[in-house]
Write a protein that holds these residues in place. Structure first.
Motif, PDB file in Angstrom:
ATOM      1  N   GLU A   1       0.659  -1.285  -0.118  1.00 35.55           N
ATOM      2  CA  GLU A   1      -0.126  -0.245  -0.013  1.00 35.55           C
ATOM      3  C   GLU A   1       0.769   1.140   0.146  1.00 35.55           C
ATOM      4  OE1 GLU A   1      -2.687  -0.285   3.401  1.00 35.55           O
ATOM      5  OE2 GLU A   1      -4.017  -1.832   2.201  1.00 35.55           O
ATOM      6  N   GLY A   2       2.140   1.062  -0.030  1.00 41.38           N
ATOM      7  CA  GLY A   2       2.933   2.216  -0.178  1.00 41.38           C
ATOM      8  C   GLY A   2       3.346   2.795   1.255  1.00 41.38           C
ATOM      9  N   ASN A   3       3.306   2.196   2.402  1.00 42.91           N
ATOM     10  CA  ASN A   3       3.501   2.682   3.785  1.00 42.91           C
ATOM     11  C   ASN A   3       4.893   2.101   4.051  1.00 42.91           C
ATOM     12  OD1 ASN A   3       0.873   3.707   4.194  1.00 42.91           O
ATOM     13  ND2 ASN A   3       0.053   1.690   4.575  1.00 42.91           N
ATOM     14  N   PRO A   4       5.592   2.860   4.982  1.00 44.25           N
ATOM     15  CA  PRO A   4       6.944   2.451   5.355  1.00 44.25           C
ATOM     16  C   PRO A   4       6.977   1.110   5.662  1.00 44.25           C
ATOM     17  CG  PRO A   4       6.463   4.402   6.049  1.00 44.25           C
ATOM     18  CD  PRO A   4       4.998   4.043   5.545  1.00 44.25           C
ATOM     19  N   ALA A   5       7.899   0.075   5.503  1.00 40.56           N
ATOM     20  CA  ALA A   5       7.904  -1.241   6.043  1.00 40.56           C
ATOM     21  C   ALA A   5       9.096  -1.515   6.952  1.00 40.56           C
ATOM     22  CB  ALA A   5       8.120  -2.338   4.941  1.00 40.56           C
ATOM     23  N   LYS A   6       9.900  -0.240   7.206  1.00 39.73           N
ATOM     24  CA  LYS A   6      10.867  -0.615   8.233  1.00 39.73           C
ATOM     25  C   LYS A   6      10.429  -1.070   9.585  1.00 39.73           C
ATOM     26  CE  LYS A   6      14.873   2.030  10.269  1.00 39.73           C
ATOM     27  NZ  LYS A   6      15.321   1.032  11.022  1.00 39.73           N
ATOM     28  N   ASP A   7      10.971  -1.819  10.177  1.00 42.73           N
ATOM     29  CA  ASP A   7      10.609  -2.599  11.410  1.00 42.73           C
ATOM     30  C   ASP A   7       9.170  -3.624  11.326  1.00 42.73           C
ATOM     31  OD1 ASP A   7      12.636  -0.879  12.701  1.00 42.73           O
ATOM     32  OD2 ASP A   7      11.448   0.568  13.134  1.00 42.73           O
TER      33      ASP A   7
END
Length: 131
Positions: free
Chosen positions: A67-73
């Motif tokens: 969905e384009g949201n940050p995936a870090k962590d």
């Protein structure tokens, strides 16, 4: 009557957004050694549950979910089976064997040795995530 849910129904129950297929840089955060029922339910087998966190894409760029949201962590999970660290019939090394060889820098086709699973905590690996 037996009902098996459709793909749409299963997708609606999913409570997390998938990561797109790509190569990621992951850090090992937790390793749990435990026993679980084996696949044919005839007994138990030793397993190693590994929890990774996404650091970035393999090339160092920002990782995002579908969905384009940050995936870090974001968390990624892997279950290794220490008693099945050999090779498949076509000669391909098992995923657990690949992980250990990578983390220890040893030749994947030779005998692998290491002290303890917990020694791998905090180490980073490159991994392809597929859906």
């Amino acid at each position: 009557m037996i009902k098996i849910p459709s793909k749409k129904q299963l997708d609606e129950k999913q409570n997390f957004v998938l990561l797109p297929q790509d190569d990621y840089l992951l850090e090992i955060k937790e390793i749990e050694e435990t026993m679980q029922e084996n696949f044919d339910k005839t007994g138990e087998e030793e397993v190693v549950n590994v929890k990774f966190e996404v650091l970035s894409l393999k090339d160092g760029s920002k990782a995002e979910d579908v969905e384009g949201n940050p995936a870090k962590d974001r968390k990624v999970f892997f279950t290794g089976r220490p008693n099945n660290m050999g090779f498949m019939q076509d000669g391909t090394p098992s995923k657990t064997r690949q992980l250990v060889a990578y983390l220890t820098g040893q030749d994947i086709f030779e005998e692998l040795t290491f002290e303890d699973w917990q020694d791998f905590k905090g180490m980073a690996v490159n991994a392809e995530i597929i859906q």
